[in-house]
Write a protein that holds these residues in place. Structure first.
Motif, PDB file in Angstrom:
ATOM      1  N   ASP A  68      -7.786  36.415 -10.166  1.00 48.00           N
ATOM      2  CA  ASP A  68      -7.420  35.186 -10.868  1.00 48.00           C
ATOM      3  C   ASP A  68      -7.655  35.303 -12.369  1.00 48.00           C
ATOM      4  O   ASP A  68      -6.978  34.642 -13.158  1.00 48.00           O
ATOM      5  CB  ASP A  68      -8.257  34.014 -10.339  1.00 48.00           C
ATOM      6  N   ILE A  69      -8.616  36.134 -12.755  1.00 47.22           N
ATOM      7  CA  ILE A  69      -9.037  36.190 -14.152  1.00 47.22           C
ATOM      8  C   ILE A  69      -9.717  37.532 -14.427  1.00 47.22           C
ATOM      9  O   ILE A  69     -10.295  38.138 -13.517  1.00 47.22           O
ATOM     10  CB  ILE A  69      -9.996  35.008 -14.455  1.00 47.22           C
ATOM     11  N   ALA A  70      -9.613  37.989 -15.648  1.00 45.64           N
ATOM     12  CA  ALA A  70     -10.337  39.187 -16.088  1.00 45.64           C
ATOM     13  C   ALA A  70     -11.373  38.776 -17.114  1.00 45.64           C
ATOM     14  O   ALA A  70     -11.095  37.943 -17.979  1.00 45.64           O
ATOM     15  CB  ALA A  70      -9.380  40.220 -16.686  1.00 45.64           C
ATOM     16  N   ALA A  71     -12.568  39.355 -17.019  1.00 47.06           N
ATOM     17  CA  ALA A  71     -13.660  38.985 -17.915  1.00 47.06           C
ATOM     18  C   ALA A  71     -14.378  40.244 -18.364  1.00 47.06           C
ATOM     19  O   ALA A  71     -15.146  40.826 -17.609  1.00 47.06           O
ATOM     20  CB  ALA A  71     -14.633  38.046 -17.197  1.00 47.06           C
ATOM     21  N   ALA A  72     -14.103  40.668 -19.597  1.00 47.10           N
ATOM     22  CA  ALA A  72     -14.708  41.922 -20.048  1.00 47.10           C
ATOM     23  C   ALA A  72     -14.729  42.040 -21.563  1.00 47.10           C
ATOM     24  O   ALA A  72     -14.518  43.121 -22.107  1.00 47.10           O
ATOM     25  CB  ALA A  72     -13.960  43.117 -19.445  1.00 47.10           C
ATOM     26  N   GLY A  73     -14.967  40.935 -22.264  1.00 47.26           N
ATOM     27  CA  GLY A  73     -14.974  41.008 -23.724  1.00 47.26           C
ATOM     28  C   GLY A  73     -13.631  41.484 -24.255  1.00 47.26           C
ATOM     29  O   GLY A  73     -13.550  42.451 -24.999  1.00 47.26           O
ATOM     30  N   TRP A  89      -3.379  33.577 -21.690  1.00 48.96           N
ATOM     31  CA  TRP A  89      -4.679  33.830 -22.296  1.00 48.96           C
ATOM     32  C   TRP A  89      -5.396  32.519 -22.608  1.00 48.96           C
ATOM     33  O   TRP A  89      -4.802  31.584 -23.133  1.00 48.96           O
ATOM     34  CB  TRP A  89      -4.509  34.650 -23.574  1.00 48.96           C
ATOM     35  N   SER A  90      -6.676  32.511 -22.304  1.00 46.89           N
ATOM     36  CA  SER A  90      -7.474  31.319 -22.568  1.00 46.89           C
ATOM     37  C   SER A  90      -7.721  31.147 -24.058  1.00 46.89           C
ATOM     38  O   SER A  90      -7.461  32.048 -24.866  1.00 46.89           O
ATOM     39  CB  SER A  90      -8.820  31.420 -21.844  1.00 46.89           C
ATOM     40  N   ASP A  91      -8.261  29.984 -24.409  1.00 53.69           N
ATOM     41  CA  ASP A  91      -8.752  29.795 -25.767  1.00 53.69           C
ATOM     42  C   ASP A  91      -9.903  30.764 -26.026  1.00 53.69           C
ATOM     43  O   ASP A  91     -10.528  31.287 -25.103  1.00 53.69           O
ATOM     44  CB  ASP A  91      -9.242  28.355 -25.960  1.00 53.69           C
ATOM     45  N   VAL A  92     -10.189  30.977 -27.286  1.00 54.15           N
ATOM     46  CA  VAL A  92     -11.260  31.896 -27.683  1.00 54.15           C
ATOM     47  C   VAL A  92     -12.612  31.329 -27.266  1.00 54.15           C
ATOM     48  O   VAL A  92     -12.870  30.135 -27.435  1.00 54.15           O
ATOM     49  CB  VAL A  92     -11.220  32.131 -29.202  1.00 54.15           C
ATOM     50  N   TYR A  93     -13.480  32.192 -26.730  1.00 57.00           N
ATOM     51  CA  TYR A  93     -14.814  31.735 -26.338  1.00 57.00           C
ATOM     52  C   TYR A  93     -15.939  32.453 -27.070  1.00 57.00           C
ATOM     53  O   TYR A  93     -17.106  32.065 -26.961  1.00 57.00           O
ATOM     54  CB  TYR A  93     -15.019  31.895 -24.825  1.00 57.00           C
ATOM     55  N   PHE A  94     -15.615  33.502 -27.854  1.00 61.01           N
ATOM     56  CA  PHE A  94     -16.671  34.236 -28.543  1.00 61.01           C
ATOM     57  C   PHE A  94     -16.025  35.090 -29.637  1.00 61.01           C
ATOM     58  O   PHE A  94     -14.825  35.395 -29.577  1.00 61.01           O
ATOM     59  CB  PHE A  94     -17.420  35.134 -27.549  1.00 61.01           C
ATOM     60  N   PRO A 197     -11.790  37.865 -31.865  1.00 62.27           N
ATOM     61  CA  PRO A 197     -11.975  36.867 -30.802  1.00 62.27           C
ATOM     62  C   PRO A 197     -11.943  37.480 -29.403  1.00 62.27           C
ATOM     63  O   PRO A 197     -11.281  38.492 -29.159  1.00 62.27           O
ATOM     64  CB  PRO A 197     -10.762  35.952 -30.998  1.00 62.27           C
ATOM     65  N   PHE A 198     -12.657  36.863 -28.488  1.00 58.26           N
ATOM     66  CA  PHE A 198     -12.589  37.203 -27.073  1.00 58.26           C
ATOM     67  C   PHE A 198     -11.927  36.055 -26.319  1.00 58.26           C
ATOM     68  O   PHE A 198     -12.238  34.879 -26.560  1.00 58.26           O
ATOM     69  CB  PHE A 198     -13.981  37.422 -26.477  1.00 58.26           C
ATOM     70  N   SER A 199     -11.037  36.404 -25.391  1.00 60.48           N
ATOM     71  CA  SER A 199     -10.391  35.422 -24.526  1.00 60.48           C
ATOM     72  C   SER A 199     -10.353  35.960 -23.095  1.00 60.48           C
ATOM     73  O   SER A 199     -10.591  37.140 -22.861  1.00 60.48           O
ATOM     74  CB  SER A 199      -8.952  35.138 -24.992  1.00 60.48           C
ATOM     75  N   PHE A 200     -10.018  35.080 -22.156  1.00 53.83           N
ATOM     76  CA  PHE A 200      -9.871  35.477 -20.762  1.00 53.83           C
ATOM     77  C   PHE A 200      -8.389  35.593 -20.397  1.00 53.83           C
ATOM     78  O   PHE A 200      -7.642  34.616 -20.551  1.00 53.83           O
ATOM     79  CB  PHE A 200     -10.502  34.446 -19.824  1.00 53.83           C
ATOM     80  N   PRO A 201      -7.927  36.734 -19.904  1.00 52.73           N
ATOM     81  CA  PRO A 201      -6.596  36.811 -19.306  1.00 52.73           C
ATOM     82  C   PRO A 201      -6.623  36.139 -17.928  1.00 52.73           C
ATOM     83  O   PRO A 201      -7.459  36.462 -17.092  1.00 52.73           O
ATOM     84  CB  PRO A 201      -6.330  38.319 -19.176  1.00 52.73           C
ATOM     85  N   VAL A 202      -5.699  35.217 -17.703  1.00 54.62           N
ATOM     86  CA  VAL A 202      -5.682  34.390 -16.496  1.00 54.62           C
ATOM     87  C   VAL A 202      -4.337  34.557 -15.783  1.00 54.62           C
ATOM     88  O   VAL A 202      -3.296  34.690 -16.429  1.00 54.62           O
ATOM     89  CB  VAL A 202      -5.908  32.907 -16.865  1.00 54.62           C
ATOM     90  N   ARG A 203      -4.358  34.535 -14.475  1.00 57.47           N
ATOM     91  CA  ARG A 203      -3.122  34.633 -13.690  1.00 57.47           C
ATOM     92  C   ARG A 203      -2.225  33.433 -13.984  1.00 57.47           C
ATOM     93  O   ARG A 203      -2.615  32.281 -13.800  1.00 57.47           O
ATOM     94  CB  ARG A 203      -3.473  34.693 -12.193  1.00 57.47           C
ATOM     95  N   LYS A 204      -1.020  33.728 -14.443  1.00 57.54           N
ATOM     96  CA  LYS A 204      -0.099  32.671 -14.872  1.00 57.54           C
ATOM     97  C   LYS A 204       0.296  31.754 -13.722  1.00 57.54           C
ATOM     98  O   LYS A 204       0.508  30.552 -13.910  1.00 57.54           O
ATOM     99  CB  LYS A 204       1.149  33.297 -15.494  1.00 57.54           C
TER     100      LYS A 204
END
Length: 232
Positions: A68-73, A89-94, A197-204
């Motif tokens: 569902d999502i990738a999380a790796a900076g 892509w999600s909004d920036v979180y870091f 910026p870091f964001s999360f790639p999310v399943r469309k």
């Protein structure tokens, strides 16, 4: 939410960018995605991948869908966005800056990347550290691609390489784990005046994005990198 498996948030990650993404000794992956999932009554299922390259593409794969999502900076560069059909892509979180980790005994000789002329430098393949190095590298150099972060640190301590390129928060963390032995130099923005910026790639094909972005806009992510070593 419309996750691949009802009630479960399937996440792929890469453990080589501690403390941004790492696997603890208890096998758990610290992340505020755990808080996000708990808030929305989802369990999490983590898959730790052996390499970073292309991890941002995986939530868009649909034969069959795996994550569902990738999380790796992950930084949402233009090239990564183009090569990731099926991903939003999600909004920036870091934010981070680029940097180099060196032996403290070399701190009077090495101040920026250009002092590393003719030296051996390690970066993670296809990471933004790799992209940054390709743009800013000195005229003569040797680059190596360690399979994991800890290998680069060991090689640096043993004198097999001269510097390790990573985000500043990762290198500061690694230096804090080896007080007096390792030092961070050459903190800089990839794009002048703009931190990375870091964001999360999310399943469309899911409906996760809007809910995730609302979560990222709240104070819920405060303390994301509440790392004791960085406070010493």
């Amino acid at each position: 939410m419309n996750t691949i498996t009802k009630g479960i948030l399937k996440i792929c990650t890469y453990s080589g960018f501690a403390p941004v993404c790492s696997v603890r000794k208890d096998g758990k992956t610290p992340s505020f995605l755990e808080k996000f999932a708990a808030k929305h009554r989802l369990e999490t299922e983590w898959t730790v991948l052996p390499k970073f390259e292309g991890i941002w593409q995986l939530p868009g794969k649909n034969s069959p869908p795996l994550y569902d999502i990738a999380a790796a900076g992950i930084t949402p560069t233009a090239d990564r966005e183009k090569e990731s059909p099926g991903v939003v892509w999600s909004d920036v979180y870091f934010h981070v800056q680029r940097s180099f980790l060196i032996r403290t005994t070399d701190k009077d000789r090495f101040h920026t990347i250009f002092d590393l002329e003719g030296k051996k430098i390690a970066v993670t393949s296809d990471s933004t550290a790799d992209l940054d190095f390709r743009v800013r590298h000195p005229k003569e150099f040797a680059v190596v691609y360690p399979p994991v972060q800890l290998k680069a640190v060991d090689d640096l301590l043993e004198g097999k390489i001269d510097a390790f390129g990573e985000g500043d928060v990762s290198n500061e963390y690694l230096a804090a784990l080896h007080p007096g032995l390792l030092t961070v130099i050459d903190k800089h923005d990839m794009t002048e005046g703009m931190s990375e910026p870091f964001s999360f790639p999310v399943r469309k094909d899911s409906d996760i994005l809007d809910t995730l972005n609302r979560w990222l806009a709240t104070p819920a992510k405060a303390g994301y990198l509440d790392i004791p070593e960085l406070k010493q």
